[in-house]
Design an enzyme around this catalytic site. Sequence first.
Site, PDB file in Angstrom:
ATOM      1  CG  HIS A 215      67.192 -18.549  32.147  1.00 41.84           C
ATOM      2  ND1 HIS A 215      67.869 -17.553  31.457  1.00 41.84           N
ATOM      3  CD2 HIS A 215      66.934 -18.384  33.441  1.00 41.84           C
ATOM      4  CE1 HIS A 215      67.800 -16.512  32.272  1.00 41.84           C
ATOM      5  NE2 HIS A 215      67.151 -16.991  33.501  1.00 41.84           N
TER       6      HIS A 215
ATOM      7  CD  GLU B  70      70.358 -18.174  28.914  1.00 42.45           C
ATOM      8  OE1 GLU B  70      69.205 -18.301  28.890  1.00 42.45           O
ATOM      9  OE2 GLU B  70      70.942 -16.897  28.881  1.00 42.45           O
TER      10      GLU B  70
END
Length: 243
Positions: free
Chosen positions: A138, A143
């Site tokens: 990330h 994410e």
Amino acid sequence: MTIQRYKDYDSLSSAAAYLVWRQIKQKPDSLICFPSGDSPTGMFKFLVQYAKEGRIDFSRAHFVGLDEWVGMDKNDEGSCSHYLHKNFFSLLKIAPAQVRFFDAKVADLDRACQEMDEHITNLGGLDMMIVGIGMNGHIGLNEPGTDFNVYAHHSALAPVTIDVAKKYFTQQPRLTEGITLGLRHLAEARTPVLIASGSKKAGIIAQALNGPVTTDVPASIFQNLPNTQIFLDHGAAEKLNKE
């Protein structure tokens, strides 16, 4: 994409600080995005030293924080903004008007994202965006699965992110969501910068920079960004293909 390898963390941090120093010298009113976390701490120490020695002047510069845990602000120890104030802004008495963080305690997080996007646009865009890399690839709190074209947004945190974040807190908060600048911001920044150190990051660095470009590994976007500066110490670079 320019990859710089350094023998140790101190050398990496010095080089990253020099890049910021050069940016401010060339454009004193630069807009720079700073991250929190372990990776940039050494860089901040050098920058604070330079400023106190009169070698760099941040009085005209503007700054934005990369991300924040939803439900926290600079008064919460362990928050991203608390880290940046403690390690940089407070030490140099940077004026509050020069700094913008996400308001991660508001009810309308979408509005907070929109306001951050507008703030960056109104200042002419990011001159430099400095980021680290998470164990799952990330960037900020973008994410795995995050679209490369998204601007500021909020989303659920991955389990590994929550687990790693525990080290920043003396009392464990309930972390579920993050708010962050987007990967589109990174792509549009005039100079995107990645800092990574330590052998624990070697595997994900190799995957991000040598593997396929995919939203499953958000940091792989760097392969598409020609102006990127990558700063790695020996440990972080040990699994990277030789160039």
